[in-house]
Write a protein that holds these residues in place. Sequence first.
Motif, PDB file in Angstrom:
ATOM      1  N   PRO A 262      72.423  44.728  54.170  1.00 51.25           N
ATOM      2  CA  PRO A 262      73.406  44.836  55.259  1.00 51.25           C
ATOM      3  C   PRO A 262      74.612  45.688  54.880  1.00 51.25           C
ATOM      4  O   PRO A 262      75.059  45.691  53.728  1.00 51.25           O
ATOM      5  N   LEU A 263      75.111  46.412  55.861  1.00 53.28           N
ATOM      6  CA  LEU A 263      76.281  47.256  55.667  1.00 53.28           C
ATOM      7  C   LEU A 263      77.511  46.390  55.435  1.00 53.28           C
ATOM      8  O   LEU A 263      77.564  45.235  55.855  1.00 53.28           O
ATOM      9  N   LEU A 264      78.506  46.961  54.764  1.00 49.18           N
ATOM     10  CA  LEU A 264      79.758  46.257  54.498  1.00 49.18           C
ATOM     11  C   LEU A 264      80.793  46.672  55.529  1.00 49.18           C
ATOM     12  O   LEU A 264      80.918  47.862  55.844  1.00 49.18           O
TER      13      LEU A 264
ATOM     14  N   ARG B  88      86.949  49.156  66.357  1.00 51.74           N
ATOM     15  CA  ARG B  88      87.341  48.221  65.304  1.00 51.74           C
ATOM     16  C   ARG B  88      86.154  47.832  64.427  1.00 51.74           C
ATOM     17  O   ARG B  88      86.177  46.787  63.795  1.00 51.74           O
ATOM     18  N   LYS B  89      85.127  48.671  64.387  1.00 54.59           N
ATOM     19  CA  LYS B  89      83.919  48.351  63.637  1.00 54.59           C
ATOM     20  C   LYS B  89      83.540  49.534  62.761  1.00 54.59           C
ATOM     21  O   LYS B  89      82.854  50.457  63.192  1.00 54.59           O
ATOM     22  N   ARG B  90      84.032  49.540  61.523  1.00 49.35           N
ATOM     23  CA  ARG B  90      83.722  50.582  60.548  1.00 49.35           C
ATOM     24  C   ARG B  90      82.886  49.956  59.446  1.00 49.35           C
ATOM     25  O   ARG B  90      83.270  48.954  58.861  1.00 49.35           O
ATOM     26  N   LEU B  91      81.735  50.579  59.158  1.00 46.83           N
ATOM     27  CA  LEU B  91      80.794  50.027  58.187  1.00 46.83           C
ATOM     28  C   LEU B  91      80.492  51.032  57.079  1.00 46.83           C
ATOM     29  O   LEU B  91      80.505  52.244  57.307  1.00 46.83           O
ATOM     30  N   PHE B  92      80.209  50.498  55.883  1.00 52.36           N
ATOM     31  CA  PHE B  92      79.914  51.313  54.712  1.00 52.36           C
ATOM     32  C   PHE B  92      78.615  50.835  54.079  1.00 52.36           C
ATOM     33  O   PHE B  92      78.292  49.654  54.151  1.00 52.36           O
ATOM     34  N   PHE B  93      77.895  51.737  53.407  1.00 54.27           N
ATOM     35  CA  PHE B  93      76.691  51.365  52.686  1.00 54.27           C
ATOM     36  C   PHE B  93      77.077  50.752  51.352  1.00 54.27           C
ATOM     37  O   PHE B  93      77.846  51.339  50.586  1.00 54.27           O
ATOM     38  N   SER B  94      76.531  49.581  51.070  1.00 52.76           N
ATOM     39  CA  SER B  94      76.836  48.854  49.847  1.00 52.76           C
ATOM     40  C   SER B  94      76.539  49.691  48.605  1.00 52.76           C
ATOM     41  O   SER B  94      77.344  49.740  47.676  1.00 52.76           O
TER      42      SER B  94
ATOM     43  N   GLN C 156      76.036  44.040  61.361  1.00 54.11           N
ATOM     44  CA  GLN C 156      77.075  43.029  61.585  1.00 54.11           C
ATOM     45  C   GLN C 156      77.574  43.044  63.028  1.00 54.11           C
ATOM     46  O   GLN C 156      78.769  43.145  63.301  1.00 54.11           O
ATOM     47  N   VAL C 157      76.621  42.963  63.951  1.00 52.71           N
ATOM     48  CA  VAL C 157      76.949  42.920  65.377  1.00 52.71           C
ATOM     49  C   VAL C 157      76.190  41.765  66.013  1.00 52.71           C
ATOM     50  O   VAL C 157      75.305  41.179  65.412  1.00 52.71           O
TER      51      VAL C 157
ATOM     52  N   ALA D 263      81.451  58.047  52.862  1.00 53.96           N
ATOM     53  CA  ALA D 263      81.421  58.178  54.319  1.00 53.96           C
ATOM     54  C   ALA D 263      81.107  56.834  54.973  1.00 53.96           C
ATOM     55  O   ALA D 263      80.489  55.969  54.377  1.00 53.96           O
ATOM     56  N   TYR D 264      81.538  56.686  56.208  1.00 52.86           N
ATOM     57  CA  TYR D 264      81.358  55.434  56.935  1.00 52.86           C
ATOM     58  C   TYR D 264      80.643  55.667  58.251  1.00 52.86           C
ATOM     59  O   TYR D 264      80.392  56.787  58.654  1.00 52.86           O
TER      60      TYR D 264
END
Length: 179
Positions: free
Chosen positions: A71-73, A111-117, A24-25, A104-105
């Motif tokens: 895609p990551l959330l 300002r960009k924290r992503l998680f595995f769906s 998501q970049v 874990a993230y």
Amino acid sequence: MSHSDRKIEKPDLATVKDLAKFFQVERTAVPDVMSEMGVPRRGGGYPWIRIWRALGFDLKTAENLEDLKIPLLNLKQVAAKLGESAKTTRRRSNGEHRDRSIPAYIDLGPRKRLFFSGEVQSWILGEPLPFSREQKNLSFIPGQAKRTGAPKAARREAEVTLSPSPSAAALFMAPRKSG
């Protein structure tokens, strides 16, 4: 089987477009993120297997490798799945909330924290993970120093000690009048 009889498999490469969607970049940020992760470009893309290893996956446990390409959330998407505010989800992931069990993230910026769906879905349902991944927070912040986690007061104090000392002339000047 002779050397010429072996089937040479083409590596599964992720294009810049694929990775922009995955992380998501913007597309222009992908080379910097990959560089920060230590994943080199190979021909027309980046090897998925190197990306997954950099993200801590044990590929032997993955049921379906295509599921790892989902895609990551981002934080807001996870908060919507949990039915809470993004601020609460951030606090929960920082360990500042009474429930610290969120998966874990990955940090890609301040300002960009992503998680595995798959991890979030399994966590919500209380089911085992469809893959094994080293459960630690990862930080791949390209082009800037990573946050140290030091309290604001300590950072300010460090900034004050780094400021230049007053000139000799300033030491002999009359003090400022208050009022």
